[in-house]
Each structure stands twice: as structure tokens, then as C-alpha cells.
Design an enzyme around this catalytic site. Structure first.
Site, PDB file in Angstrom:
ATOM      1  N   GLU A 260      37.944 -15.727  27.218  1.00  0.00           N
ATOM      2  CA  GLU A 260      37.303 -16.153  25.972  1.00  0.00           C
ATOM      3  C   GLU A 260      37.753 -15.314  24.772  1.00  0.00           C
ATOM      4  O   GLU A 260      37.658 -14.082  24.790  1.00  0.00           O
ATOM      5  CB  GLU A 260      35.781 -16.075  26.122  1.00  0.00           C
ATOM      6  CG  GLU A 260      34.997 -16.340  24.863  1.00  0.00           C
ATOM      7  CD  GLU A 260      35.195 -17.747  24.333  1.00  0.00           C
ATOM      8  OE1 GLU A 260      35.403 -17.876  23.107  1.00  0.00           O
ATOM      9  OE2 GLU A 260      35.145 -18.700  25.131  1.00  0.00           O
ATOM     10  N   THR A 304      37.659 -23.778  22.848  1.00  0.00           N
ATOM     11  CA  THR A 304      37.790 -23.598  24.299  1.00  0.00           C
ATOM     12  C   THR A 304      38.058 -24.915  25.005  1.00  0.00           C
ATOM     13  O   THR A 304      38.887 -24.988  25.920  1.00  0.00           O
ATOM     14  CB  THR A 304      36.521 -22.950  24.881  1.00  0.00           C
ATOM     15  OG1 THR A 304      36.304 -21.685  24.256  1.00  0.00           O
ATOM     16  CG2 THR A 304      36.652 -22.741  26.380  1.00  0.00           C
ATOM     17  N   HIS A 419      32.730 -13.507  23.293  1.00  0.00           N
ATOM     18  CA  HIS A 419      32.558 -14.618  22.353  1.00  0.00           C
ATOM     19  C   HIS A 419      31.928 -14.118  21.058  1.00  0.00           C
ATOM     20  O   HIS A 419      31.025 -13.286  21.069  1.00  0.00           O
ATOM     21  CB  HIS A 419      31.674 -15.701  22.985  1.00  0.00           C
ATOM     22  CG  HIS A 419      31.734 -17.027  22.289  1.00  0.00           C
ATOM     23  ND1 HIS A 419      31.290 -17.220  21.003  1.00  0.00           N
ATOM     24  CD2 HIS A 419      32.201 -18.233  22.708  1.00  0.00           C
ATOM     25  CE1 HIS A 419      31.466 -18.477  20.656  1.00  0.00           C
ATOM     26  NE2 HIS A 419      32.024 -19.124  21.669  1.00  0.00           N
ATOM     27  N   HIS A 479      41.724 -19.050  22.700  1.00  0.00           N
ATOM     28  CA  HIS A 479      41.918 -19.221  21.256  1.00  0.00           C
ATOM     29  C   HIS A 479      41.704 -17.872  20.585  1.00  0.00           C
ATOM     30  O   HIS A 479      41.371 -16.880  21.240  1.00  0.00           O
ATOM     31  CB  HIS A 479      40.957 -20.272  20.682  1.00  0.00           C
ATOM     32  CG  HIS A 479      39.501 -20.002  20.991  1.00  0.00           C
ATOM     33  ND1 HIS A 479      38.753 -19.069  20.300  1.00  0.00           N
ATOM     34  CD2 HIS A 479      38.667 -20.532  21.925  1.00  0.00           C
ATOM     35  CE1 HIS A 479      37.523 -19.046  20.785  1.00  0.00           C
ATOM     36  NE2 HIS A 479      37.447 -19.918  21.777  1.00  0.00           N
TER      37      HIS A 479
END
Length: 661
Positions: A260, A304, A419, A479
Site C-alpha cells: 500500500e 489500489t 495508507h 500507487h
């Protein structure tokens, strides 16, 4: 002061009295249902306020439709509207009790879902549910006792227009506040519950209808001839696999791990002399691991979910919105389905709920056999933070399911702890924060280190279980984690005067590790992106991709195309980087003549345009590769016990049984 029945009756028969009474009662009822039945995860005061007011615009609008009638027709219309809206609300209550989700139009067309629910329907109804129709009951009582009577007085067009405008204005006000708290709410659409939380059940239903109709219209316009250009392009640009690697991992298990928000600058980065990610750093030197240091994410608004889409299909995500939420009913030829037809069992592990990014629908189209979502984990406060379950306990609990999967298997693990905005509980923090004057950037190093430790723990579990020596492990950053809004702090992190557009494009690098037991790896400087991973892994497994519609290129092939398109039309190659029409030389970072990049720009745009055509028009329904059987979505149902490995699941798992807090 006592109010007589006649006074009440007189008041109720004022021109707009019944309208505003029904609006008020319906608003109150809907809010009570929200609070009593739905787990909408309210995180701040704004979300609580929006949940309270979001039924108002719908109630104002729909009940105003009854005012187009006069006399007895107005009362009948008011009753019918109230009953229809109440039934819609209650249907979602019952559906949510079983599926922990909201009804969509595609779901309504899948009658099998309701057939499975069959005998459980009565069990989903509660005696107190009659309360959810209290406004209808009050209206019927008022009519029966003649407390309200047919009003023959016609409502003027100006008054009706005023009420409609008021309803629309209230919705715009509601939407404005929602967008302030959750930007791109309607374009990214990452969870149905978000739309309900911010805009309301009834507006969500309208939104779902618009999205479904739009998708169906695009699909209806296409025919089998439209796939010819795509097929010709893909076959003309197919890259032959390297014979040294083709089939090197044949028959092995496959594990994907989505890292993540993990950007590549973290690899080998030291904070105050300490490695932020020592374990992942060590994998860059592992003899059986390929590490690609010029690998870029290519996600759009779906973040995601876009990364997942590329990894599974070698197709690009959409320019706006998330393909997971707008095109989940499409025909795909995804990796789980391809491998499933060659004896593999497929599964996804995720410490969030199945509706997030509409995964429970999209995974059916991909052909995933199992989906272990939050229902299968201990979602207590000690184990959860931010967007779901912490990575360490999640990996730990996942092993009990992974080790029982029939082999060979194809699986995906979606991590969550790293995140935005990168919070971490004190007991999990054993690495210092950064000191760059930006809370988000400072926290990022701490959560990235936690993810690194979780990955080391996972590798240990795999070795102890005996899976490690015959499993391909693919780890990728999905990402970026740090956006352009934090460029000032990132300049300090990288030790540069400023983050230029060129440098920002370079920061879109994310790591890609492919661990293949028994195969000599090493650091690869090849330029590539997420769309390239599927053909790379398929060729390692000995499956040739030449007959499939894929826009990626095998990263281990000598013919690999080193043109990496970004979703906005920009691109990067091994020589040049283009940002907003400006071309930069990778060797110097300086601007160069844009004409030098015209060929690469044409390639990038053609790939994006053809891929969009495949997705928007659902063209894969017209094209079936030799030896592949199209996915039957009805075979997959993630509401059943995913731990039943004997075959198709048979035992329903109601939401009341889930292990949440």
C-alpha cells in the site's frame, strides 16, 4: 393549552401541511434506520451531520411529485410514494443484514442471489421492523379517520417549481459538504457505503441507476467488429518470452502482495542513519529475486483497485472513475480465471470489507474462487487502524486460510497499514518519524517501516509452512503515497532544491519484486509499469499470452517495450519523460525538443485509447482465446463460507457471525 381534534384536522388540511409532515416523518425514519441497521463508519462531525441531513433532499423531491395531483389523487400518490420508498429502504435493510452491502441494479438482475437467500429471508426480518413503516401507518390512520381529506385546490406551477428547486438546492449543498470531506466522491466511488453515508440511500439508488444505464448504453453500442483493431494491434506488438525464463516457475504457487502506497525512493533510504525498509532492501540482493528499479505505477482515480485491475488483466484503468465500480459486470480474461482453468485455486485476502472498491462484484468477473475479507478476521480495536486491519495480525491470521488452500494456488494479499494519512498506534511504532516539517511525510517513514516488518514476518511464515520453496512471490507498490501537495517536504527528503515536474514524474516509481525459487534474479533496470506484470508472470509459469488481449509487455523479454504510459497521457521511457506536453531528457532532467518524443507519445496514446475501447465497450465478450472458457459470474458467491475447500461453498455466513468489533 389543549388542542382539539378539529384543530389538528384543520391544520393537517392546510395546503402543504401533509407534504411537510410526510417529509419530516420520512426523514426521521430514514435517519433512525441508518443508525440502527447500517455500519457506515462515521469518522468525524461532518460525516455525522451529513448522515443526519442527507435524506432531506430526497424526501423534498419525491413527495413533491404527489403535489402534481389534486384531490384524492394527491393522497393516493403521497401514499404510493411513501410505500415505494419505504420498501426500497427496508429491502436494503434485509439485504444488508445478510450481505453487509447495499442493493445495486445489477444485483437485482442476478436472481440467483435472492434464490440463495430464500429460506433465510424470514430470519432476516425482526418484529420491530414494523417501526420502519411508522410514517406509512400514520398516513393510513390519518386517511382512515378522515383527519386528512382530499384537497381539490391545485398547487400552482410556480410553487411546484419552487419546491423542486429547493430539493435540488439542498442536494447541491449536501454534495458540496460531502466533496469537501471526501474529494472526488462521485468520480472515484470507492465504496457504496460512502455514497450512502454522504448522499443518502435514495440518492445512492439514483446514482447507481445512472452508472448502470451509462455502462449498459456503452456496451450496447458495440459489436463484434469493434474488436478487430484491438486484436490486430495486440498481436502486432506481442513480445516473445525469453526462453531462459519461460516456464521456469511452471506449476508453482503464486502470491501477489500489494504494498500500500509504497514508493520506490524508500528502498535503501536511511533516516537518521537507519534503513527504513531493511527487509525489502535485502530482497534487492536476494539471488532468487528480480527487483525492478524503474517500475512505475499507472493508476488513475481508482488507485489500489486500478493497480489490481492492471495486474490481473494487463489492461489500463479508465481515465475517470474506477473500473472496479463502473465495469464490474464486464467480461474479462483475468489471471485467476486463466490459471483456474489450468488447475489453480485462487483467493484474495484483505483486511477490509468486501464492498470496498466493489471488490465482491469485480472478483466474480475475474474468476476468483475465494475472497477472505474482514468477516474472516478479528477486527477488534487492537487489530484495526485507519482503513482496516493492521498488516502484522492480518498476515498472521491469513496463514490459517492460505495453508489450507489446494495447491497450486494463485493468491493476492492487499496490505493496508501504509495508507494515508499514515497513522500508527504507539505500541506498533519502533521506528522514528521523519523531521521534515510535514506530518504526512514524517509519518510515512514509520508506517513504511511497519509494513517492511510485516513483510519479513510473512516471509518467515511462508518458510515455516513449507510454501516458500515452491511459490512465486510478487510484491509491488500499488500507487504513490506522497502527493504533490507535499513537495516542499519531499524536496528535503530527497535533498534537492525543489520537486520539479520532471522529478515528480520520477517519484511515481514503485518497487516491483518477483521472487522465483531456483531462478537467478538480480536488479533489472528495465522501464516498465503495472500493466506489464501479468504477461511477465504468465510466461514464468509457462503460459503464452499471445492469444490474449493484453497491453503489457513481458519485462524479462529482450523485446520488451520500454514505453510506460501514465493514465493522463504522459509517459516515461528509458530515454525520455513527458509531463504535460513538455519532454525531458532522463540523463539530465533538462527540457528537450518535444519532437523527440512524438513516436513514444503516439504509442502511449494508442495503447490507452485501445484499452479504453476494450473496457468501455466490453469487447472481450466478442473475443475468446483458444483454450479459454469465459467466466460464469454465477459460479462465485463470497457470502458463503470461504473456508470450505471441498468445492463450491454451501454454508451461508450471515453478517452476524463476522468477527468484527
Amino acid at each position: 393549552m389543549k388542542i382539539s381534534f378539529n384543530q389538528i384536522k384543520s391544520l393537517l388540511n392546510k395546503k402543504y401541511a401533509l407534504y411537510f409532515l410526510m417529509v419530516f416523518l420520512f426523514w426521521v425514519k430514514t435517519y433512525i434506520v441508518y443508525k440502527a441497521e447500517f455500519n457506515l463508519d462515521l469518522q468525524n462531525g461532518m460525516q455525522k451531520f451529513l448522515l443526519a441531513i442527507n435524506p432531506i433532499s430526497s424526501a423534498l423531491f419525491f413527495f413533491a411529485l404527489a403535489l402534481f395531483f389534486k384531490g384524492r389523487g394527491r393522497i393516493i400518490a403521497m401514499t404510493v410514494i411513501d410505500v415505494l420508498l419505504s420498501v426500497l429502504l427496508y429491502a436494503n435493510v434485509c439485504y444488508y443484514r445478510f450481505f453487509n452491502d447495499f442493493i445495486t441494479l445489477p444485483v437485482l438482475s442476478q436472481t440467483k442471489n435472492f434464490g440463495d437467500l430464500g429460506g433465510s429471508a424470514a430470519a432476516l426480518m425482526k418484529p420491530y421492523d414494523i417501526f420502519y413503516f411508522f410514517d406509512t401507518i400514520i398516513l393510513i390512520v390519518l386517511i382512515a379517520t378522515k383527519a386528512v381529506r382530499a384537497n381539490a385546490e391545485k398547487v400552482s406551477r410556480r410553487s411546484l417549481a419552487g419546491l423542486m428547486i429547493a430539493a435540488i438546492a439542498f442536494f447541491i449543498f449536501n454534495l458540496g459538504l460531502a466533496e469537501a470531506d471526501r474529494p472526488q466522491l462521485l468520480t472515484r466511488t470507492f465504496d457504496r457505503s460512502y455514497i450512502v453515508k454522504y448522499l443518502g440511500m435514495y440518492n445512492y439508488t439514483l446514482y447507481d441507476a445512472v452508472q448502470t444505464t451509462k455502462s449498459s448504453a456503452q456496451r450496447a453500442m458495440a459489436d463484434s467488429s469493434d474488436v478487430s483493431d484491438v486484436e490486430n494491434y495486440v498481436k502486432a506488438n506481442y513480445t516473445e518470452p525469453d526462453s531462459k525464463y519461460f516456464g521456469a516457475a511452471k506449476g508453482m504457487n503464486v502470491i501477489y502482495v500489494s504494498l500500500e502506497s509504497f514508493q520506490n525512493f524508500l528502498i535503501n533510504y536511511k533516516l537518521d542513519g537507519k534503513e527504513v525498509t531493511p527487509f525489502l532492501n535485502s530482497l534487492t540482493k536476494d539471488k532468487n529475486t528480480f527487483y525492478f528499479d524503474n517500475f512505475f505505477h499507472q493508476t488513475g482515480q481508482g488507485k489500489t483497485s486500478d493497480a489490481e485491475f492492471m495486474m490481473e488483466n494487463s489492461l489500463f484503468p479508465l481515465p475517470t472513475g474506477s473500473v472496479f465500480t463502473t465495469k464490474a459486470q464486464n467480461t474479462y480474461q483475468a489471471a485467476p480465471a486463466i490459471l483456474g482453468q489450468k488447475g489453480y485455486t485462487s483467493a484474495v485476502f484483505h483486511g477490509n470489507y468486501k464492498t470496498f472498491w466493489n471488490r465482491d462484484e469485480m472478483y466474480k468477473s475475474f474468476g476468483y474462487d475465494r475472497f477472505f475479507d474482514a468477516k474472516y478476521y478479528d477486527m477488534s480495536d487492537k487489530n484495526t487502524l485507519n482503513y482496516g486491519m493492521k498488516d502484522k495480525p492480518w498476515f498472521n491470521e491469513s496463514m490459517q486460510y492460505l495453508t489450507k488452500l489446494p495447491q497450486p494456488f494463485y493468491t493476492k494479499f492487499i496490505t493496508l497499514s501504509n495508507h494515508f494519512p499514515f497513522p500508527l498506534d504507539e505500541e506498533d511504532a519502533d521506528f522514528p518519524k521523519g523531521n521534515f516539517g510535514d506530518k504526512t511525510v514524517d509519518n510515512y517513514f514509520q508506517t513504511a517501516h511497519y509494513l517492511d516488518e510485516a513483510m519479513q514476518q510473512f516471509f518467515t511464515y511462508l518458510k515455516e509452512s513449507g510454501l516458500y520453496d515452491h511459490t512465486v512471490i510478487v510484491m509491488y507498490g500499488d500507487h504513490y503515497g506522497i502527493s504533490e501537495n507535499h513537495n516542499a517536504a519531499m524536496a528535503k527528503v530527497l535533498g534537492v532544491p525543489e520537486i520539479t515536474p520532471y522529478l515528480n514524474a520520477q517519484l511515481q516509481r514503485v518497487p516491483l519484486f518477483i521472487h522465483v525459487p531456483g531462478v537467478k534474479g538480480g536488479i533489472k533496470h528495465t522501464y516498465g509499469g503495472e500493466v506489464d506484470v501479468m504477461p511477465t508472470v504468465m510466461h514464468l509459469l509457462g503460459i503464452d499470452t499471445k492469444d490474449y488481449i493484453q497491453f503489457g509487455s513481458d519485462l524479462l523479454s529482450s523485446q520488451h517495450r520500454q514505453v510506460v504510459p501514465f493514465r493522463n497521457g504522459d509517459f516515461v521511457t528509458n530515454k525520455y519523460t513527458q509531463v504535460s506536453g513538455t519532454l525531458y531528457d532522463n540523463a539530465t532532467g533538462e527540457k528537450v525538443n518535444p519532437k523527440l518524443g512524438k513516436t513514444d507519445e503516439k504509442i502511449a496514446k494508442e495503447m490507452l485509447n485501445l484499452s479504453d475501447k476494450v473496457v468501455y465497450d466490453d469487447l472481450l465478450r466478442f473475443y475468446t482465446p483458444k483454450g479459454f472458457t469465459p467466466v460464469n459470474r454465477n459460479k462465485y458467491d463470497y457470502s458463503f463460507d470461504q473456508t470450505d475447500m471441498a468445492g463450491l461453498p454451501k454454508t451461508p455466513i450471515p453478517d452476524s457471525a463476522k468477527k468484527n468489533k
